[in-house]
Design a protein around this motif. Structure first.
Motif, PDB file in Angstrom:
ATOM      1  N   ARG A   1      -3.831  11.186   0.657  1.00 36.89           N
ATOM      2  CA  ARG A   1      -3.549   9.861   0.671  1.00 36.89           C
ATOM      3  C   ARG A   1      -3.722   8.715   1.968  1.00 36.89           C
ATOM      4  O   ARG A   1      -3.784   7.826   2.026  1.00 36.89           O
ATOM      5  CB  ARG A   1      -3.488   9.185  -0.723  1.00 36.89           C
ATOM      6  CG  ARG A   1      -4.060  10.047  -2.441  1.00 36.89           C
ATOM      7  CD  ARG A   1      -3.639   9.046  -3.471  1.00 36.89           C
ATOM      8  NE  ARG A   1      -2.743   8.979  -3.449  1.00 36.89           N
ATOM      9  CZ  ARG A   1      -1.582   9.552  -4.068  1.00 36.89           C
ATOM     10  NH1 ARG A   1      -2.243  11.073  -4.436  1.00 36.89           N
ATOM     11  NH2 ARG A   1      -0.173   9.752  -4.671  1.00 36.89           N
ATOM     12  N   LEU A   2      -2.439   9.160   2.035  1.00 40.54           N
ATOM     13  CA  LEU A   2      -1.978   8.894   3.106  1.00 40.54           C
ATOM     14  C   LEU A   2      -2.269   8.638   4.695  1.00 40.54           C
ATOM     15  O   LEU A   2      -2.561   7.679   5.497  1.00 40.54           O
ATOM     16  CB  LEU A   2       0.137   9.083   3.594  1.00 40.54           C
ATOM     17  CG  LEU A   2       0.458   8.524   2.830  1.00 40.54           C
ATOM     18  CD1 LEU A   2       2.182   8.736   2.818  1.00 40.54           C
ATOM     19  CD2 LEU A   2       0.687   6.608   2.760  1.00 40.54           C
TER      20      LEU A   2
ATOM     21  N   LEU B   1       3.001   6.039  -2.568  1.00 39.97           N
ATOM     22  CA  LEU B   1       4.675   6.877  -3.155  1.00 39.97           C
ATOM     23  C   LEU B   1       5.003   6.544  -4.995  1.00 39.97           C
ATOM     24  O   LEU B   1       5.258   7.500  -5.196  1.00 39.97           O
ATOM     25  CB  LEU B   1       5.854   6.377  -2.745  1.00 39.97           C
ATOM     26  CG  LEU B   1       5.285   6.439  -0.683  1.00 39.97           C
ATOM     27  CD1 LEU B   1       6.928   6.362  -0.240  1.00 39.97           C
ATOM     28  CD2 LEU B   1       5.389   8.299  -0.452  1.00 39.97           C
ATOM     29  N   GLY B   2       4.200   6.143  -5.636  1.00 43.79           N
ATOM     30  CA  GLY B   2       4.265   5.811  -7.345  1.00 43.79           C
ATOM     31  C   GLY B   2       4.334   7.001  -7.458  1.00 43.79           C
ATOM     32  O   GLY B   2       5.356   7.421  -8.567  1.00 43.79           O
ATOM     33  N   GLU B   3       3.074   7.890  -7.297  1.00 45.64           N
ATOM     34  CA  GLU B   3       2.845   8.987  -8.231  1.00 45.64           C
ATOM     35  C   GLU B   3       4.599  10.350  -7.937  1.00 45.64           C
ATOM     36  O   GLU B   3       4.410  10.978  -8.937  1.00 45.64           O
ATOM     37  CB  GLU B   3       1.389   9.941  -7.898  1.00 45.64           C
ATOM     38  CG  GLU B   3       1.335  11.486  -8.583  1.00 45.64           C
ATOM     39  CD  GLU B   3       0.105  11.249  -8.797  1.00 45.64           C
ATOM     40  OE1 GLU B   3      -0.249  12.580  -9.767  1.00 45.64           O
ATOM     41  OE2 GLU B   3      -1.067  10.698  -7.951  1.00 45.64           O
ATOM     42  N   LEU B   4       4.487   9.853  -6.561  1.00 46.38           N
ATOM     43  CA  LEU B   4       5.754  10.894  -6.162  1.00 46.38           C
ATOM     44  C   LEU B   4       7.336  10.648  -6.648  1.00 46.38           C
ATOM     45  O   LEU B   4       7.830  11.881  -7.066  1.00 46.38           O
ATOM     46  CB  LEU B   4       5.444  11.029  -4.268  1.00 46.38           C
ATOM     47  CG  LEU B   4       6.566  12.004  -3.819  1.00 46.38           C
ATOM     48  CD1 LEU B   4       6.516  13.504  -4.260  1.00 46.38           C
ATOM     49  CD2 LEU B   4       6.676  11.860  -2.139  1.00 46.38           C
ATOM     50  N   LYS B   5       7.224   9.371  -6.888  1.00 50.53           N
ATOM     51  CA  LYS B   5       8.228   8.891  -7.499  1.00 50.53           C
ATOM     52  C   LYS B   5       8.910   9.484  -8.065  1.00 50.53           C
ATOM     53  O   LYS B   5       9.722   9.558  -9.015  1.00 50.53           O
ATOM     54  CB  LYS B   5       7.968   7.538  -6.776  1.00 50.53           C
ATOM     55  CG  LYS B   5       9.983   6.798  -7.336  1.00 50.53           C
ATOM     56  CD  LYS B   5       9.865   4.836  -6.380  1.00 50.53           C
ATOM     57  CE  LYS B   5      11.301   4.579  -7.185  1.00 50.53           C
ATOM     58  NZ  LYS B   5      11.299   4.438  -8.820  1.00 50.53           N
ATOM     59  N   ASP B   6       7.465   8.867  -9.249  1.00 48.10           N
ATOM     60  CA  ASP B   6       7.239   9.120 -11.044  1.00 48.10           C
ATOM     61  C   ASP B   6       7.766  11.231 -10.945  1.00 48.10           C
ATOM     62  O   ASP B   6       8.381  10.966 -11.410  1.00 48.10           O
ATOM     63  CB  ASP B   6       5.940   8.667 -11.372  1.00 48.10           C
ATOM     64  CG  ASP B   6       5.999   7.421 -11.334  1.00 48.10           C
ATOM     65  OD1 ASP B   6       6.945   6.229 -11.319  1.00 48.10           O
ATOM     66  OD2 ASP B   6       5.034   6.840 -11.532  1.00 48.10           O
TER      67      ASP B   6
ATOM     68  N   THR C   1       0.912  -1.329  -0.341  1.00 47.58           N
ATOM     69  CA  THR C   1      -0.015   0.349   0.365  1.00 47.58           C
ATOM     70  C   THR C   1       0.894   0.894  -0.238  1.00 47.58           C
ATOM     71  O   THR C   1       0.675   2.502  -0.751  1.00 47.58           O
ATOM     72  CB  THR C   1      -1.261  -0.187   1.252  1.00 47.58           C
ATOM     73  OG1 THR C   1      -1.600  -1.358   1.479  1.00 47.58           O
ATOM     74  CG2 THR C   1      -2.048   1.291   0.873  1.00 47.58           C
ATOM     75  N   LEU C   2       1.873   1.224   0.257  1.00 47.27           N
ATOM     76  CA  LEU C   2       2.804   2.904   0.891  1.00 47.27           C
ATOM     77  C   LEU C   2       3.384   3.189  -0.369  1.00 47.27           C
ATOM     78  O   LEU C   2       3.468   3.851  -0.907  1.00 47.27           O
ATOM     79  CB  LEU C   2       3.611   2.229   2.320  1.00 47.27           C
ATOM     80  CG  LEU C   2       4.509   3.351   2.519  1.00 47.27           C
ATOM     81  CD1 LEU C   2       4.116   4.759   2.247  1.00 47.27           C
ATOM     82  CD2 LEU C   2       5.460   2.962   3.163  1.00 47.27           C
TER      83      LEU C   2
END
Length: 659
Positions: A474-475, A448-453, A443-444
């Motif tokens: 979202r968190l 964080l996927g969009e921020l990492k991208d 889930t984490l």
């Protein structure tokens, strides 16, 4: 007299050891009384781990040449009669150094080469790779050998501008802070990335961790240091030079790493030392003139840093060290070191003690509740058995045989509850699975996927701040969902417990709600501590691929720790709320065996009835004694930390439990 930091921390260690002794005695006593069920065992383990593994980290932060390492020597290592941490003129500690004690490793200095910065692996990942570190043993009986070995943290090496840039020591956009180039174009950078010093120092053995950090360039280059280690330190000591006051680089370190915008809640854990006040001691000035000059410097520092004046202390670490080594009370008083140690002890140390004791008090109360629950289940069962047997007085064999039949019928009805309980556990596990999924690394990683991208994109990342805010929204929503799911689990258990009580005669109470205050608070703290790195002021730095990747890795690592801790809390809560059911199942099975055994004895011996009633009354009296002893043990465990006779309390507990 107020105690120094060393004295109070030592007293803190005595309390912890005494607490561990009492906890061990309590465990043995509970086991001997057959009161150590799963929930009680889990609570004991958490208490023991909480006290034994508790660490107190004090971080010392300063620009180069502020006397920070000398201050560490004066506070912690004066009893060696010499300096241990390198504190000569000019640059000394060139890499972050952690001083602590791990008993499963030998005394040593371990150094991580600076070129590991070329890898995208985090510092935490490098910690797991023992082969990557250069290790030097420490001879704890030889102060000179220790000092010579620790001097390696000051080592430097030559590097090209390209290497310095890759390692975070050269910034094209901020040339003023870059290291000087020599005639061949080389620059000087630290030899090592990080140092771990493992020493069996009395305070380090008791859980103290000292974090010694280098100047602005080195601090800013290690993201995990600035966004994880320093923010999580229980105390941060910021060292200024009395001869320089608050310089531009001092202010940059303070605002970026020690007390960033929005960190007002951290003020109570920040202390400012105006070091080297002996440089203001002037034979041409009177004592009152020197004091007035020192006070002006303190007032100006407090104003620029935005802290109360009482949290800025004038100190001469060098004179304080000399005074301690030479046992010169007058010089020690003049150095201001004692006043600083007292503030560190009463403020930071005192606050940490209160936090731990509050947590321990809550766990001790929960432990007592868990054990009393088992005792009360047992008492209720004895009451029922006693009443049942007293009704048999004067009755004939037919009535007694009929009683046996009724007990057997009750036993069969009880056995039929197994299907209901199995269904309960199945539903609970399914609901918990959903809850654990919310708190999982998967889930984490997804959130964080969009921020990492966004941070992986080349060039300026002007939209990263907005994506960062949305990520934490979202968190926080995940946190809300976790609480809602836990409430659903509690509601389901409450309803099922009521059914079990009505159908099968259980006496289960509605379980308490699950609360995750630390999870919620930690998310807010992490959100505020990283925000500064995504603002316009760091746009150039953020455009660096290496910087942005290290930022997202450091953020993910800290969040993973928080999520794992929340999942562990949920696991303990889940086991605790079903523990009463397990206890009643166990006691009910024992009860049927004892009741049938009593009937058999009564049928075969005329005196069997009165003997069994007497046994039940004796058992009830023993439960009363157990409850009194449990109360005494709980009070003893919660004895104040400042009691001077802590070890004696552990002995008293042993005696009371054996009695």
């Amino acid at each position: 007299m107020e105690s120094s930091f060393n004295e109070q921390f030592d007293q803190y260690g005595v309390w912890r050891r005494g607490f561990a002794q009492q906890l061990n005695a309590l465990r043995e006593w509970l086991s001997g009384q057959d009161l150590l069920d799963f929930a009680v065992q889990q609570r004991l383990q958490r208490l023991e781990a909480q006290v034994r593994s508790d660490k107190l980290m004090v971080a010392f932060v300063a620009e180069f040449s502020r006397g920070k390492s000398e201050l560490i020597n004066a506070i912690f290592f004066a009893h060696y009669g010499r300096r241990l941490m390198p504190a000569s003129a000019g640059r000394t500690t060139m890499c972050p150094a952690e001083l602590g004690w791990e008993s499963d490793a030998r005394p040593s200095l371990r150094l991580l080469p600076i070129d590991t910065r070329e890898s995208m692996e985090s510092l935490a990942q490098w910690r797991m790779r023992t082969d990557a570190w250069v290790e030097y043993p420490l001879d704890v009986a030889n102060a000179e050998q220790i000092a010579d070995t620790l001097s390696k943290v000051a080592e430097v090496r030559k590097a090209s501008v390209a290497q310095a840039r890759a390692w975070g020591f050269w910034h094209d956009e901020d040339a003023d802070d870059n290291p000087l180039q020599d005639a061949e174009g080389w620059v000087e950078v630290p030899m090592w990335r990080h140092a771990l010093i493992n020493m069996p120092h009395p305070l380090l053995r008791q859980g103290l961790v000292i974090l010694d950090t280098p100047g602005l360039n080195a601090v800013g280059a290690e993201l995990e240091l600035t966004v994880n280690l320093i923010p999580q330190a229980h105390a941060v000591v910021f060292v200024l030079g009395a001869d320089t006051g608050v310089t531009k680089s001092d202010l940059a370190i303070w605002r970026e790493h020690v007390l960033p915008a929005g960190g007002e809640a951290l003020v109570d854990s920040r202390l400012v030392v105006l070091n080297k006040v002996d440089t203001l001691w002037d034979s041409l000035s009177t004592g009152s003139q020197v004091q007035a000059q020192v006070r002006r410097q303190c007032e100006e520092s407090a104003r620029l840093l935005g802290v109360p004046l009482e949290r800025v202390l004038p100190v001469s670490a060098q004179k304080g060290l000399v005074a301690k080594v030479g046992d010169n009370a007058a010089l020690l008083q003049a150095s201001g070191l004692s006043a600083f140690e007292q503030l560190l002890a009463s403020g930071i140390m005192g606050q940490r003690q209160k936090v731990l004791q509050a947590a321990v008090a809550a766990n001790v109360q929960q432990l007592r509740t868990e054990v009393e629950r088992v005792i009360n289940i047992r008492r209720s069962d004895l009451d029922d058995q006693g009443a049942e047997l007293r009704n048999l007085r004067g009755k004939n064999a037919t009535v007694i045989a009929s009683m046996r039949g009724r007990i057997e019928n009750e036993q069969q009805e009880f056995d039929s509850s197994a299907a209901k309980i199995h269904a309960l556990r199945t539903v609970q596990m399914r609901m918990l699975k959903d809850l654990f999924q919310l708190l999982s690394s998967g889930t984490l990683q997804k959130e964080l996927g969009e921020l990492k991208d966004a941070l992986d994109q080349r060039g300026f990342k002007l939209g990263a701040r907005k994506i960062y805010t949305e990520t934490f929204e979202r968190l926080h929503a995940v946190s809300d969902q976790a609480h809602k799911q836990a409430a659903n689990v509690q509601s389901m258990l409450s309803a099922t417990f009521k059914e079990l009580n009505a159908e099968f005669g259980f006496s289960l109470q509605s379980p308490p709600p699950m609360l995750l205050p630390e999870f919620t608070d930690d998310l807010r703290s992490i959100e505020s501590s990283y925000t500064q790195y995504l603002g316009f002021g760091n746009a150039l730095k953020l455009s660096s691929s290496a910087f942005s990747q290290r930022l997202i890795k450091a953020l993910a690592m800290r969040l993973r720790t928080v999520f794992e801790s929340a999942a562990n809390d949920v696991d303990l809560w889940s086991k605790s709320v079903t523990a009463p059911l397990d206890a009643q199942l166990r006691e009910r099975k024992r009860s049927f065996s004892r009741r049938l055994e009593a009937i058999d004895r009564i049928q075969h011996a005329a005196t069997g009835l009165e003997e069994r009633i007497g046994e039940i009354e004796a058992a009830e009296s023993k439960l009363d004694i157990l409850q009194v002893q449990l109360a005494k043990a709980s009070v003893s465990l919660l004895s104040p930390l400042d009691e001077e006779h802590v070890p004696a309390q552990a002995t008293a507990l042993d005696i009371s439990l054996v009695a």
